[in-house]
Design an enzyme around this catalytic site. Structure first.
Site, PDB file in Angstrom:
ATOM      1  N   GLY A  71       0.822  -1.208   0.000  1.00 60.16           N
ATOM      2  CA  GLY A  71       0.000   0.000   0.000  1.00 60.16           C
ATOM      3  C   GLY A  71       0.854   1.256   0.000  1.00 60.16           C
ATOM      4  O   GLY A  71       0.565   2.224  -0.701  1.00 60.16           O
ATOM      5  N   ASN A 150      -7.399   3.898   9.664  1.00 58.09           N
ATOM      6  CA  ASN A 150      -6.931   2.624  10.214  1.00 58.09           C
ATOM      7  C   ASN A 150      -7.104   2.528  11.726  1.00 58.09           C
ATOM      8  O   ASN A 150      -7.291   1.447  12.261  1.00 58.09           O
ATOM      9  CB  ASN A 150      -5.461   2.405   9.842  1.00 58.09           C
ATOM     10  CG  ASN A 150      -4.601   3.616  10.104  1.00 58.09           C
ATOM     11  OD1 ASN A 150      -4.898   4.713   9.636  1.00 58.09           O
ATOM     12  ND2 ASN A 150      -3.551   3.438  10.865  1.00 58.09           N
ATOM     13  N   GLN A 178      -7.639   0.225   4.143  1.00 61.72           N
ATOM     14  CA  GLN A 178      -8.533  -0.374   5.145  1.00 61.72           C
ATOM     15  C   GLN A 178      -9.947  -0.593   4.605  1.00 61.72           C
ATOM     16  O   GLN A 178     -10.737  -1.295   5.229  1.00 61.72           O
ATOM     17  CB  GLN A 178      -8.608   0.522   6.397  1.00 61.72           C
ATOM     18  CG  GLN A 178      -7.284   0.685   7.123  1.00 61.72           C
ATOM     19  CD  GLN A 178      -6.765  -0.601   7.745  1.00 61.72           C
ATOM     20  OE1 GLN A 178      -7.473  -1.612   7.840  1.00 61.72           O
ATOM     21  NE2 GLN A 178      -5.515  -0.589   8.178  1.00 61.72           N
ATOM     22  N   SER A 198      -3.822  -2.764  -0.299  1.00 62.12           N
ATOM     23  CA  SER A 198      -2.752  -3.598   0.219  1.00 62.12           C
ATOM     24  C   SER A 198      -3.259  -5.026   0.381  1.00 62.12           C
ATOM     25  O   SER A 198      -4.360  -5.235   0.895  1.00 62.12           O
ATOM     26  CB  SER A 198      -2.302  -3.047   1.572  1.00 62.12           C
ATOM     27  OG  SER A 198      -1.517  -4.004   2.239  1.00 62.12           O
ATOM     28  N   HIS A 200      -2.074  -7.625   2.262  1.00 62.18           N
ATOM     29  CA  HIS A 200      -2.085  -8.305   3.561  1.00 62.18           C
ATOM     30  C   HIS A 200      -3.174  -7.810   4.504  1.00 62.18           C
ATOM     31  O   HIS A 200      -3.340  -8.336   5.585  1.00 62.18           O
ATOM     32  CB  HIS A 200      -0.695  -8.228   4.229  1.00 62.18           C
ATOM     33  CG  HIS A 200      -0.374  -6.913   4.843  1.00 62.18           C
ATOM     34  ND1 HIS A 200      -0.340  -6.733   6.207  1.00 62.18           N
ATOM     35  CD2 HIS A 200      -0.079  -5.710   4.313  1.00 62.18           C
ATOM     36  CE1 HIS A 200      -0.012  -5.470   6.475  1.00 62.18           C
ATOM     37  NE2 HIS A 200       0.148  -4.837   5.339  1.00 62.18           N
ATOM     38  N   THR A 236      10.531  -7.414 -12.230  1.00 67.07           N
ATOM     39  CA  THR A 236       9.875  -8.704 -12.464  1.00 67.07           C
ATOM     40  C   THR A 236       8.737  -8.893 -11.474  1.00 67.07           C
ATOM     41  O   THR A 236       8.883  -8.619 -10.288  1.00 67.07           O
ATOM     42  CB  THR A 236      10.906  -9.843 -12.329  1.00 67.07           C
ATOM     43  OG1 THR A 236      11.926  -9.622 -13.284  1.00 67.07           O
ATOM     44  CG2 THR A 236      10.265 -11.198 -12.567  1.00 67.07           C
ATOM     45  N   CYS A 324       3.472   4.804  24.030  1.00 63.84           N
ATOM     46  CA  CYS A 324       4.527   3.916  24.500  1.00 63.84           C
ATOM     47  C   CYS A 324       4.750   2.704  23.615  1.00 63.84           C
ATOM     48  O   CYS A 324       5.818   2.117  23.626  1.00 63.84           O
ATOM     49  CB  CYS A 324       4.226   3.458  25.906  1.00 63.84           C
ATOM     50  SG  CYS A 324       4.562   4.757  27.091  1.00 63.84           S
TER      51      CYS A 324
END
Lengths: 391, 284
Positions: A71, A150, A178, A198, A200, A236, A324
């Site tokens: 993506g 997302n 998404q 995308s 995946h 390719t 975090c």
């Protein structure tokens, strides 16, 4: 430990049928589709089929599909192409809540002298199209606005945006990573010029992606070299990956209804139960139109990484908008742009489901989450004081 | 995923000494909800008031913040106050078998809370302590997290830090808008190299017109690009004598730290133009 996977906006399980489809193209049918022999030719046929299947999911024509590696590549290629096509136009419009695949590109271009406008969002994560109408002008080369966010799942009115962009003669690109497979698309009747997807995120393997490029929209390739993808993306072909993406798109088309019925019901139940079992929570973007599979919940007075680690101990995989987890110190730029207060932003958790999510998965999350939040609030110097006054 | 040691994980999952001490002799509080982590430390002393007999904590923060707090209380129990003051943030990190560098600020937070608790107990007034950071003596460098130059210099020295990124990992300073990164680099140079502070050349005498031009220049070149990086912006409304009126736009408008940002703008203008400049935020 069996995983209870609720992090499908990060990545998804490769569908077994997708893996079966791609498997022969490694060790047996490994030919190069460009080769002038039967061995390459048979792979070319499968790549063509994959292109047809991908186009069908988008309601596009096969020649409008350019296969890429992800993506992010599609987003980069679209934005850079637009700027090359309109060298005299120096203005880019995007939003404050874009994925870094778009936002970082735009901010880097800003450093190189482009004027970049980042549209703001309201407290529910919604755009104000009046702002777009005010800032767009004859200098605008490209408007890049994501289809669905997302982190929160909030869906933007891309068709209306595209119509505004058309009036000014600029190009309209949308990062639909998404949205594809969750929202029905029909490029034949759309204002979108370029669209990134995308693999995946829709049960194909990582390292696969595509750029939809409307017929007639000029394009300057990002990757140059050989004539692959009609010289729009040299290199390719990742044949097995492309074949997998095609199969995944075919399955996504068939499962679109499930995403919007069964998966939506699971998400709604999860959201309802969290809200009723845990106090001092809010759904980020809860009043906006959202993807059927996503919920971002803010738990006040606790920190997201700690929640994720305790969920992980129970086998539950989710993600957070907290600072975090990413190594940065500021909470998610999306939640900040929405003005989500710090008390909530640090404790925001995203659950994102898929067609592989089960009732039992939701039961487990609903069972394990409340004691985790309670435990962390017990630990927190804020939790008790604030909660005491809240009740 | 963070590469936490087993000891960090263990202290996060089973933290020692959680809670309050109702009749605590000393309490130290650092951090805030806005910063993303906070620690409240309670100490109970023996009858002679020299030795720590019990320590408890409450922490809002990530796994390593909770583990660091737990480690801190284990380390200081049984120590005298003077011995406890010698506990460094490195000792806390070592007790846990190490922390990822990005998480070192958690160990620094533990050490700070201890210092604050003891300073308060001994009656050492903490100048300008504002609940964000105990060591408010000195000039604020990082306006996002409210961190002063004195505190930064101490951490840079004690931990032998050489890059601005390291300073961010250890103190958070520079991790917000990033506007203070050049200043942090100067501080590193000052501490590590003993180099004197760099002064900007300011024009000696300014006509009103020239002053206004210079203010505009500084806002365009030194201030606005830093705000853009964070999705914010400002507009110059008016200049009257030494008073510069600005209005914040985009992310800065209505931002909780716009007061800090206004002070940052003022600091920059004083640095480059003149000492008597006052920045005033007005309604747009």
């Amino acid at each position: 430990m069996r995983e209870i996977y609720a992090d499908n906006n990060a990545t998804t399980k490769v569908d077994e049928a997708v893996f079966d489809e791609m498997r022969p193209y490694f060790c047996e049918l490994y030919g190069n589709p460009s080769s002038m022999h039967f061995f390459g030719g048979q792979v070319q046929k499968k790549v063509d089929e994959a292109r047809n299947r991908t186009a069908a999911l988008l309601g596009a024509q096969p020649e409008e599909i350019v296969f890429t590696a992800c993506g992010t590549e599609s987003d980069n290629a679209a934005i850079r192409s637009a700027l090359e096509i309109f060298p005299e136009r120096r203005h880019i419009i995007t939003t404050r809540v874009e994925h870094p695949a778009v936002l970082t590109v735009c901010r880097n271009l800003a450093k190189r002298g482009y004027r970049v406008t980042e549209l703001s969002v309201d407290g529910e994560g919604r755009l104000d199209l009046a702002e777009l109408r005010t800032v767009i002008d004859a200098d605008t080369a490209i408007v890049s606005v994501m289809f669905a966010n997302n982190e929160t799942g909030v869906v933007f009115p891309v068709e209306e945006i595209g119509a505004i962009v058309k009036e000014k003669g600029a190009l309209f690109h949308t990062d639909a990573v998404q949205a594809v497979g969750k929202i029905p698309l029909n490029m034949a009747d759309s204002t979108i010029d370029m669209l990134a997807l995308s693999g995946h995120k829709l049960h194909a393997p990582k390292g696969t992606g595509a750029l939809y490029l409307r017929k007639g929209v000029p394009f300057r390739p990002f990757m140059v070299g050989g004539h692959q993808e009609r010289s729009r993306r040299a290199g390719t072909e990742n044949t097995a990956g492309i074949i997998a993406l095609g199969k995944a798109c075919e399955l996504a088309g068939r499962n679109l209804e499930i995403e919007n019925t069964r998966v939506r019901d699971l998400r709604d139940r999860l959201e309802r139960e969290i809200m009723s079992r845990i106090g001092n929570v809010q759904v980020n973007g809860g009043k906006a139109e959202r993807l059927p599979n996503t919920v971002s919940v803010a738990f006040e007075f606790v920190e997201g990484e700690a929640i994720l680690m305790l969920l992980s101990e129970k086998g539950i995989c989710a993600s957070s908008g907290s600072a975090c987890t990413s190594g940065s110190l500021e909470p998610s730029h999306v939640l900040r742009a929405m003005g989500v207060p710090f008390t909530c932003a640090h404790g925001s958790i995203r659950f994102s489901l898929s067609r592989f999510t089960t009732d039992e998965d939701i039961d487990a999350i609903i069972r394990e989450l409340p004691p985790i939040i309670e435990r962390l609030r017990e630990l927190s110097p804020f939790g008790r004081e604030f909660l005491a006054t809240a009740h | 995923m963070w590469d936490y040691t087993d000891k960090v994980r263990e202290h996060f999952l089973n933290p020692r000494n959680v809670g309050e001490i109702p009749d605590a002799d000393a309490i130290g509080e650092v951090g805030s909800l806005a910063c993303g982590d906070a620690l409240k430390l309670y100490l109970k002393l023996d009858e002679s008031k020299t030795r720590i007999v019990d320590a408890k904590f409450q922490t809002f923060g990530c796994a390593s913040a909770i583990a660091s707090s737990s480690a801190l209380t284990e380390i200081i129990k049984g120590r005298t106050l003077d011995e406890a003051l010698n506990v460094s943030n490195q000792e806390i990190a070592e007790f846990l078998g190490g922390l990822p560098e990005e998480k070192m600020h958690c160990s620094v937070m533990g050490q700070e809370a201890l210092e604050v608790a003891i300073a308060k107990y001994r009656g050492g007034a903490l100048p300008g302590h504002d609940h964000v950071h105990p060591d408010m003596a000195g000039d604020v460098v990082c306006t996002c997290f409210g961190i002063t130059d004195q505190f930064l210099k101490k951490v840079i020295k004690e931990n032998d830090l050489h890059t601005a990124e390291q300073v961010t990992h250890f103190t958070k300073a520079g991790g917000g808008c990033g506007g203070c990164v050049p200043k942090i680099k100067e501080l590193i140079a000052e501490v590590m190299g003993g180099q004197p502070k760099k002064e900007h050349k300011r024009p000696e005498k300014l006509t009103n017109l020239r002053k206004m031009q210079l203010i505009q220049d500084v806002l365009e070149k030194e201030v606005r690009p830093l705000l853009w990086a964070d999705g914010g912006d400002l507009e110059l409304v008016d200049i009257a004598g030494g008073t510069v009126q600005i209005v914040f736009r985009k992310a800065c408008a209505g931002c909780v730290s716009s007061g800090h940002t206004a002070r940052f703008v003022e600091q920059k203008l004083r640095e480059f133009v003149a000492d008597d400049i006052r920045v005033e935020e007005v309604e747009g």
